[in-house]
Design a protein around this motif. Structure first.
Motif, PDB file in Angstrom:
ATOM      1  N   ASN A 112      29.700  37.134   2.718  1.00  0.00           N
ATOM      2  CA  ASN A 112      29.701  38.497   2.188  1.00  0.00           C
ATOM      3  C   ASN A 112      30.928  39.292   2.616  1.00  0.00           C
ATOM      4  O   ASN A 112      30.983  40.505   2.415  1.00  0.00           O
ATOM      5  CB  ASN A 112      28.417  39.224   2.599  1.00  0.00           C
ATOM      6  CG  ASN A 112      27.238  38.832   1.738  1.00  0.00           C
ATOM      7  OD1 ASN A 112      27.067  39.353   0.644  1.00  0.00           O
ATOM      8  ND2 ASN A 112      26.438  37.890   2.201  1.00  0.00           N
ATOM      9  N   GLY A 113      31.907  38.626   3.227  1.00  0.00           N
ATOM     10  CA  GLY A 113      33.189  39.259   3.521  1.00  0.00           C
ATOM     11  C   GLY A 113      33.346  39.881   4.896  1.00  0.00           C
ATOM     12  O   GLY A 113      34.322  40.588   5.145  1.00  0.00           O
ATOM     13  N   TYR A 114      32.436  39.617   5.802  1.00  0.00           N
ATOM     14  CA  TYR A 114      32.522  40.187   7.147  1.00  0.00           C
ATOM     15  C   TYR A 114      33.118  39.160   8.099  1.00  0.00           C
ATOM     16  O   TYR A 114      32.739  37.996   8.075  1.00  0.00           O
ATOM     17  CB  TYR A 114      31.137  40.646   7.633  1.00  0.00           C
ATOM     18  CG  TYR A 114      30.590  41.741   6.763  1.00  0.00           C
ATOM     19  CD1 TYR A 114      30.898  43.068   7.025  1.00  0.00           C
ATOM     20  CD2 TYR A 114      29.811  41.447   5.657  1.00  0.00           C
ATOM     21  CE1 TYR A 114      30.423  44.083   6.205  1.00  0.00           C
ATOM     22  CE2 TYR A 114      29.328  42.451   4.833  1.00  0.00           C
ATOM     23  CZ  TYR A 114      29.645  43.761   5.110  1.00  0.00           C
ATOM     24  OH  TYR A 114      29.184  44.753   4.296  1.00  0.00           O
ATOM     25  N   LEU A 131      25.526  46.004  11.019  1.00  0.00           N
ATOM     26  CA  LEU A 131      25.506  47.454  10.796  1.00  0.00           C
ATOM     27  C   LEU A 131      26.363  47.833   9.586  1.00  0.00           C
ATOM     28  O   LEU A 131      25.945  48.654   8.755  1.00  0.00           O
ATOM     29  CB  LEU A 131      25.991  48.193  12.045  1.00  0.00           C
ATOM     30  CG  LEU A 131      25.016  48.231  13.218  1.00  0.00           C
ATOM     31  CD1 LEU A 131      25.723  48.696  14.493  1.00  0.00           C
ATOM     32  CD2 LEU A 131      23.822  49.114  12.902  1.00  0.00           C
ATOM     33  N   ALA A 132      27.551  47.253   9.480  1.00  0.00           N
ATOM     34  CA  ALA A 132      28.425  47.541   8.336  1.00  0.00           C
ATOM     35  C   ALA A 132      27.769  47.095   7.030  1.00  0.00           C
ATOM     36  O   ALA A 132      27.811  47.815   6.024  1.00  0.00           O
ATOM     37  CB  ALA A 132      29.776  46.850   8.531  1.00  0.00           C
ATOM     38  N   PHE A 133      27.148  45.920   7.031  1.00  0.00           N
ATOM     39  CA  PHE A 133      26.441  45.426   5.844  1.00  0.00           C
ATOM     40  C   PHE A 133      25.302  46.373   5.473  1.00  0.00           C
ATOM     41  O   PHE A 133      25.122  46.718   4.296  1.00  0.00           O
ATOM     42  CB  PHE A 133      25.898  44.013   6.099  1.00  0.00           C
ATOM     43  CG  PHE A 133      25.127  43.448   4.941  1.00  0.00           C
ATOM     44  CD1 PHE A 133      25.775  42.789   3.911  1.00  0.00           C
ATOM     45  CD2 PHE A 133      23.745  43.583   4.877  1.00  0.00           C
ATOM     46  CE1 PHE A 133      25.062  42.277   2.836  1.00  0.00           C
ATOM     47  CE2 PHE A 133      23.022  43.072   3.811  1.00  0.00           C
ATOM     48  CZ  PHE A 133      23.685  42.415   2.780  1.00  0.00           C
ATOM     49  N   GLN A 134      24.534  46.787   6.458  1.00  0.00           N
ATOM     50  CA  GLN A 134      23.408  47.686   6.188  1.00  0.00           C
ATOM     51  C   GLN A 134      23.893  49.021   5.623  1.00  0.00           C
ATOM     52  O   GLN A 134      23.293  49.556   4.688  1.00  0.00           O
ATOM     53  CB  GLN A 134      22.581  47.894   7.460  1.00  0.00           C
ATOM     54  CG  GLN A 134      21.800  46.657   7.866  1.00  0.00           C
ATOM     55  CD  GLN A 134      21.109  46.777   9.213  1.00  0.00           C
ATOM     56  OE1 GLN A 134      21.597  47.448  10.129  1.00  0.00           O
ATOM     57  NE2 GLN A 134      19.975  46.106   9.350  1.00  0.00           N
ATOM     58  N   ARG A 135      24.975  49.565   6.159  1.00  0.00           N
ATOM     59  CA  ARG A 135      25.516  50.826   5.644  1.00  0.00           C
ATOM     60  C   ARG A 135      25.998  50.650   4.210  1.00  0.00           C
ATOM     61  O   ARG A 135      25.744  51.498   3.352  1.00  0.00           O
ATOM     62  CB  ARG A 135      26.659  51.318   6.528  1.00  0.00           C
ATOM     63  CG  ARG A 135      26.193  51.946   7.812  1.00  0.00           C
ATOM     64  CD  ARG A 135      27.345  52.596   8.599  1.00  0.00           C
ATOM     65  NE  ARG A 135      26.995  52.573   9.999  1.00  0.00           N
ATOM     66  CZ  ARG A 135      27.532  51.787  10.921  1.00  0.00           C
ATOM     67  NH1 ARG A 135      28.517  50.968  10.616  1.00  0.00           N
ATOM     68  NH2 ARG A 135      27.117  51.828  12.169  1.00  0.00           N
ATOM     69  N   GLN A 136      26.703  49.542   3.954  1.00  0.00           N
ATOM     70  CA  GLN A 136      27.241  49.295   2.616  1.00  0.00           C
ATOM     71  C   GLN A 136      26.119  49.194   1.584  1.00  0.00           C
ATOM     72  O   GLN A 136      26.287  49.583   0.440  1.00  0.00           O
ATOM     73  CB  GLN A 136      28.065  48.003   2.608  1.00  0.00           C
ATOM     74  CG  GLN A 136      28.660  47.691   1.249  1.00  0.00           C
ATOM     75  CD  GLN A 136      29.438  46.388   1.244  1.00  0.00           C
ATOM     76  OE1 GLN A 136      29.655  45.772   2.277  1.00  0.00           O
ATOM     77  NE2 GLN A 136      29.848  45.956   0.069  1.00  0.00           N
ATOM     78  N   CYS A 154      21.109  37.132   1.196  1.00  0.00           N
ATOM     79  CA  CYS A 154      20.944  35.917   0.387  1.00  0.00           C
ATOM     80  C   CYS A 154      21.011  36.203  -1.110  1.00  0.00           C
ATOM     81  O   CYS A 154      20.744  35.307  -1.928  1.00  0.00           O
ATOM     82  CB  CYS A 154      19.605  35.251   0.710  1.00  0.00           C
ATOM     83  SG  CYS A 154      19.462  34.673   2.394  1.00  0.00           S
ATOM     84  N   ASN A 155      21.323  37.443  -1.487  1.00  0.00           N
ATOM     85  CA  ASN A 155      21.393  37.868  -2.886  1.00  0.00           C
ATOM     86  C   ASN A 155      20.067  37.684  -3.620  1.00  0.00           C
ATOM     87  O   ASN A 155      20.039  37.330  -4.787  1.00  0.00           O
ATOM     88  CB  ASN A 155      22.514  37.141  -3.638  1.00  0.00           C
ATOM     89  CG  ASN A 155      23.868  37.513  -3.117  1.00  0.00           C
ATOM     90  OD1 ASN A 155      24.110  38.673  -2.818  1.00  0.00           O
ATOM     91  ND2 ASN A 155      24.736  36.538  -2.979  1.00  0.00           N
ATOM     92  N   LYS A 156      18.985  37.902  -2.915  1.00  0.00           N
ATOM     93  CA  LYS A 156      17.665  37.824  -3.533  1.00  0.00           C
ATOM     94  C   LYS A 156      17.208  39.232  -3.876  1.00  0.00           C
ATOM     95  O   LYS A 156      17.661  40.207  -3.293  1.00  0.00           O
ATOM     96  CB  LYS A 156      16.655  37.176  -2.579  1.00  0.00           C
ATOM     97  CG  LYS A 156      16.954  35.738  -2.291  1.00  0.00           C
ATOM     98  CD  LYS A 156      15.919  35.176  -1.337  1.00  0.00           C
ATOM     99  CE  LYS A 156      16.251  33.731  -0.991  1.00  0.00           C
ATOM    100  NZ  LYS A 156      15.361  33.212   0.044  1.00  0.00           N
ATOM    101  N   LYS A 157      16.284  39.309  -4.826  1.00  0.00           N
ATOM    102  CA  LYS A 157      15.726  40.611  -5.172  1.00  0.00           C
ATOM    103  C   LYS A 157      14.805  41.072  -4.057  1.00  0.00           C
ATOM    104  O   LYS A 157      14.017  40.297  -3.533  1.00  0.00           O
ATOM    105  CB  LYS A 157      14.944  40.539  -6.480  1.00  0.00           C
ATOM    106  CG  LYS A 157      15.828  40.355  -7.686  1.00  0.00           C
ATOM    107  CD  LYS A 157      15.025  40.449  -8.949  1.00  0.00           C
ATOM    108  CE  LYS A 157      15.942  40.349 -10.144  1.00  0.00           C
ATOM    109  NZ  LYS A 157      15.214  40.511 -11.393  1.00  0.00           N
ATOM    110  N   VAL A 158      14.932  42.330  -3.735  1.00  0.00           N
ATOM    111  CA  VAL A 158      14.087  42.929  -2.707  1.00  0.00           C
ATOM    112  C   VAL A 158      12.858  43.490  -3.404  1.00  0.00           C
ATOM    113  O   VAL A 158      12.980  44.234  -4.377  1.00  0.00           O
ATOM    114  CB  VAL A 158      14.835  44.049  -1.954  1.00  0.00           C
ATOM    115  CG1 VAL A 158      13.946  44.708  -0.928  1.00  0.00           C
ATOM    116  CG2 VAL A 158      16.089  43.490  -1.313  1.00  0.00           C
ATOM    117  N   PRO A 159      11.661  43.123  -2.950  1.00  0.00           N
ATOM    118  CA  PRO A 159      10.465  43.664  -3.598  1.00  0.00           C
ATOM    119  C   PRO A 159      10.418  45.182  -3.467  1.00  0.00           C
ATOM    120  O   PRO A 159      10.651  45.728  -2.397  1.00  0.00           O
ATOM    121  CB  PRO A 159       9.305  43.001  -2.847  1.00  0.00           C
ATOM    122  CG  PRO A 159       9.893  42.477  -1.595  1.00  0.00           C
ATOM    123  CD  PRO A 159      11.354  42.282  -1.818  1.00  0.00           C
TER     124      PRO A 159
END
Length: 176
Positions: A112-114, A131-136, A154-159
């Motif tokens: 994911n680029g980190y 933390l950076a991923f969560q903020r983004q 994982c690029n899955k849909k979040v329910p």
């Protein structure tokens, strides 16, 4: 068992250290960490830091399943197997944890680029990337990798849970 995980520390300190040997009736945070790992392997233990008889039965069952010495003691070999065989997403991750799931987390962060070292240890560098991923992604930025963070990595849909003020909850019920 993955060779890159065989030398991981099993405590929350930043420096590699020998895993603690745990015996039945031990108590403390290392027992709680071991119970969390056993739960991630499908056991249903209360994570209370108390190595009681239920935890001992789970340890012996785990040892039997993985063809380890069945003695109920969590020594280096049992620790290593617990950590190397834990499936990604099976437990919530936070700083201080180590294992195959942390190694996978670091790989997903890289994809994911980190920029993060892939060493299987949830260290300060890994937490900063989480933390950076969560903020983004507009998530609660607490550095804790829960089911939602795993799904997005994982690029899955979040329910999505329906809100209580959805269309269906506002429809008038027919009068009788």
């Amino acid at each position: 068992m993955d060779s890159h995980l065989s030398d991981l520390p099993h405590q929350s300190s930043g420096a590699p250290s020998a895993p603690p040997v745990l015996y039945p009736w031990d108590v403390g945070p290392n027992v709680a960490r071991m119970q969390e790992l056993l739960n991630a392997h499908g056991f249903s233990l209360r994570v209370d830091g108390d190595f009681g008889w239920r935890t001992e039965v789970a340890v012996k069952t785990f040892q039997r399943r993985h063809r380890l010495r069945i003695d109920g003691v969590v020594g280096p070999e049992t620790w290593s197997t617990l950590m190397a065989t834990v499936k990604p997403g099976a437990r919530t991750l936070r700083q201080g944890y180590a294992g195959a799931d942390v190694y996978e987390l670091q790989g997903l962060l890289q994809v994911n680029g980190y920029r993060v070292q892939r060493n299987g240890m949830y260290d300060a560098e890994t937490k900063a990337a989480v933390l950076a991923f969560q903020r983004q992604h507009h998530l609660r930025d607490d550095g804790i990798v829960d089911a939602v963070t795993w799904a997005l990595l994982c690029n899955k849909k979040v329910p999505v849970r329906p809100k209580s003020n959805s269309l269906f909850s506002r429809v008038a019920k027919p009068k009788r």
